[in-house]
Design a protein around this motif. Structure first.
Motif, PDB file in Angstrom:
ATOM      1  N   THR B  44       0.830  -1.205   0.000  1.00  9.51           N
ATOM      2  CA  THR B  44       0.000   0.000   0.000  1.00  9.51           C
ATOM      3  C   THR B  44       0.862   1.251   0.000  1.00  9.51           C
ATOM      4  O   THR B  44       0.585   2.221  -0.713  1.00  9.51           O
ATOM      5  N   GLU B  86      -6.944   1.016  -1.021  1.00  6.75           N
ATOM      6  CA  GLU B  86      -7.281  -0.165  -0.232  1.00  6.75           C
ATOM      7  C   GLU B  86      -8.571   0.112   0.546  1.00  6.75           C
ATOM      8  O   GLU B  86      -8.777   1.209   1.064  1.00  6.75           O
ATOM      9  N   ASP B 163      -5.400  -1.412  -5.277  1.00  2.00           N
ATOM     10  CA  ASP B 163      -4.892  -1.929  -4.009  1.00  2.00           C
ATOM     11  C   ASP B 163      -5.856  -2.955  -3.431  1.00  2.00           C
ATOM     12  O   ASP B 163      -6.917  -2.601  -2.924  1.00  2.00           O
ATOM     13  N   GLU B 164      -5.479  -4.217  -3.534  1.00  2.00           N
ATOM     14  CA  GLU B 164      -6.263  -5.337  -3.003  1.00  2.00           C
ATOM     15  C   GLU B 164      -7.738  -5.263  -3.374  1.00  2.00           C
ATOM     16  O   GLU B 164      -8.610  -5.222  -2.499  1.00  2.00           O
TER      17      GLU B 164
HETATM   18 MG   LIG Z   1      -2.102  -2.833   2.107  1.00  2.00          MG
END
Ligand SMILES: [Mg+2]
Ligand SMILES: Nc1ncnc2c1ncn2[C@@H]1O[C@H](COP(=O)(O)OP(=O)(O)O)[C@@H](O)[C@H]1O
Lengths: 397, 239
Positions: B44, B86, B163-164
């Motif tokens: 991140t 995220e 992000d994810e």
């Molecule tokens: Mg992360």
């Protein structure tokens, strides 16, 4: 004034209407969202506050029928009701306009700008300075009163908005990552600086810091207008009417700005998530400055209207109205624009009712009005810190 | 292949925490590049350093031949980098439409272009169209992820930082998300994808980097990393 806050819950009586196609289409038109809805909301708030306080007053009259010998409280209530409601509405709009400044800034920065009460004071002083300038040039009486009021509001509003932006840039922005107490203390310091700077400037230029609005001598502003309500005749001051009209127009404009423009959307986005707003390309610092400008302009315009109404201002008049407007913002739910409007109108009404009725009680005078108002602040902070409209439950984490 | 985005020896700190210790990552035009690594490895932070939310203490971030290391986030976004953060971070009290409008903040060309783009998004994510006037906060997790991606695509970015995107979603939805990432890339978009779900990420990635406690320990093609012993042991749960 989000267009959702008054919509009935699912399963309500109005569902067939609300779900009908015609209503769905109408409720998304600009005419509904920016004219019908906000005006309706203002009327609902005024009516609700009036009904609530009238009922409360009669309840007290039931418990204490004769607070003094030969004074029947319920008679006094019915005699004074129209006057109390009208003055409550007009002072309520002043509080609402100032409360918006606290709430807008809190929305984007989660910070209470305690110097906002001095922005209000500054607006009232600028209003005086402008009118005094016209008066000493000998042209004040020649100006059309409506034009005069509009010009005063614009000048005070713009000057106060710019001052608020300047304060933010110089005093608050460098502290944005400091512990939260630091900008708060700074704001209080700024308050004192502003009071003394204004006093110094007034003393140097006109050798006095008791500033009397020259409109005191203009009949248009001073002669009350008789309004007959039922058997009562109420004398309404022109300045009260000016306050209400100006405030409603400005509130409609603010509602349009916040909910109908790109910049307003940006400010709302920042108030929810500042970092993500930056990722979306929103110039965060510029939008924060814009928020301070609008909040300051509303506070300054309210200050000028207040000055016009009371006729006399000093560098120290900001403190109490500022604190009451802050109470209004907290009562409505700090950070919530609709809440500031509701809180302002409620606090104004409560104050007008207390001012009207407290004198009939032995040992309690009009001075207790402020004590009760600030008692409300303490009670809200203890029992419902999120305010009347503060709790937004539609947020999924 | 032209280099689109390049980080050179980037060091990022949070106070005294040295989160990135000389990270170098390159993303070429048209690629899907993935950054895999355990929780806390610095994935991140790498994306935040690119998009300007955190500033590196040393090192350089180049984008399209321009040094963006010290730019403000809104300027970086205007350059064509769209970061889907995220946890999705959609605006909970804005409607779906308003969320998408916020995403088009820097789009030039007026209403017409914006509504064309919005319609493209609705073609890609029909669910969002059904929810157009609903508040973002009332959407399900999967819908919020779609909205977050659509909101970023409204910018028509040169590179999409994800992000994810699969975090917290049910397995059936995870498949769908990776399918969409693949489609976005096939439509010509460059993607830098951060994932804990290394298997899925490496399957769709052209190249990948393995990040461990702030350092790149491996760099290879997606297919090769899938075969790599260290990756298989540490991230794909094999013994
Ligand atoms: Mg992360
Ligand atoms: N805001 C922050 N403040 C302090 N430390 C942080 C912050 N964000 C991340 N870190 C630390 O930096 C390191 C990298 O975190 P992060 O980039 O979030 O990892 P990942 O995304 O790979 O899980 C971790 O050790 C984490 O604890």
């Amino acid at each position: 004034m989000s267009s959702e806050s008054l919509s009935p819950r699912q399963g309500g009586l109005l569902d067939p209407l609300i779900q009908s196609e015609a209503w769905q289409r109408f409720s998304h038109t600009g005419f509904y969202r920016f004219i019908v809805f906000p005006i309706g909301q203002i009327i609902v708030f005024i009516v609700a506050a009036t009904v609530f306080l009238t009922a409360l007053a009669y309840l007290v009259a039931l418990l204490i029928p004769e607070p003094r010998p030969n004074i029947v409280l319920s008679d006094q209530i019915s005699r004074q009701l129209p006057g109390m409601v009208i003055s409550g509405i007009s002072i309520g709009f002043v509080y609402a306009m100032v409360a918006l400044g606290y709430t807008l800034v809190y929305g984007v920065l989660k910070f209470i700008n305690f110097a906002h009460s001095e922005i209000f004071m500054f607006g009232s002083v600028i209003g005086f300075a402008f009118m005094n300038f016209l008066s000493s040039a000998g042209v004040l009486a020649d100006w059309n009163p409506v034009v005069l009021v509009i010009a005063t509001i614009l000048i005070s509003g713009i000057a106060s908005g710019l001052l608020a932006v300047l304060i933010e840039r110089v005093a608050y922005k460098p502290l944005r990552n400091a512990p939260r107490l630091v900008p708060l203390i700074t704001a209080i310091g700024i308050s004192f600086i502003l009071q003394d700077v204004v006093r110094a400037l007034a003393s140097i230029t006109i050798n006095d810091f008791n500033l009397t609005y020259p409109t005191r001598n203009i009949a248009f502003f001073q002669n009350p207008i008789p309004v007959v309500i039922g058997t009562n005749e109420v004398r309404v001051r022109m300045t009260s009417i000016i306050i209400v009209i100006a405030a409603v127009i400005m509130l409609l404009a603010l509602n349009y700005f916040v909910n109908g423009t790109k910049a307003g959307r940006g400010i709302r986005a920042i108030s929810m998530d500042q970092a993500t707003s930056g990722l979306m390309g929103i110039p965060v610092n510029l939008m924060i400055s814009l928020t301070f400008f609008i909040g300051g302009a509303f506070g300054g315009a309210a200050g000028a209207l207040f000055g016009l109404n009371v006729g006399n201002v000093t560098p120290y008049i900001g403190f109490i109205p500022g604190l009451k407007a802050f109470t209004a913002a907290v009562l409505g739910g700090i950070g919530n624009i609709t809440g500031a409007l509701l809180g302002g109108l409620l606090i104004g009404m409560i104050e007008a009712f207390l001012n009207g009725l407290l004198p009939y009680f032995p040992a309690i005078g009009i001075r207790y009005t402020d004590i009760i108002t600030f008692g409300i602040l303490i009670a809200v902070l203890i029992f419902r810190p999120s305010g009347l409209l503060g709790e937004r439950v539609d947020e999924k984490v | 292949m032209t280099v689109l985005l390049e980080l050179t020896q980037v060091h990022t700190y949070y106070g005294h925490i040295h989160a990135l210790k000389g990270v170098s990552v390159r993303v070429d035009q048209g690629e899907v590049v993935t950054l895999v690594g355990a929780n806390g490895a610095g994935k991140t932070t790498t994306l935040k350093t690119i998009s300007g939310i955190t500033r590196p203490k040393r090192g350089k971030v180049m984008f399209n031949g321009q040094d963006i290391t010290d730019m403000a986030p809104h300027h970086i976004s205007a350059q064509g980098i769209a970061h889907v953060p995220e946890g999705r971070r959609i605006f909970p009290l804005l409607s779906v439409r308003e969320n998408l409008e916020v995403g088009s903040w820097n789009v030039k060309g007026g209403r017409g272009i914006i509504s064309d783009r919005m319609n493209q998004m609705f073609d890609m994510f029909p669910r969002l169209k059904e929810r157009i006037n609903q508040k973002g906060g009332t959407l399900s997790g999967g819908e919020q992820q779609m909205l977050a991606m659509a909101r970023a695509l409204m910018m028509a970015p040169s590179v999409l930082l994800l992000d994810e995107p699969s975090m917290g979603l049910a397995p059936v939805l995870v498949e769908g998300i990776f399918e969409i990432v693949k489609r976005i890339n096939e439509a010509g978009n460059t993607v830098l994808l951060v994932e804990q779900n290394a298997l899925m990420a490496l399957e769709i990635a052209h190249r990948g980097y393995v990040l461990q406690t702030g350092e790149i320990v491996l760099e290879d093609t997606g297919a090769a990393l899938l075969q790599n012993d260290l990756v298989r042991k540490a991230y794909l749960g094999e013994t």
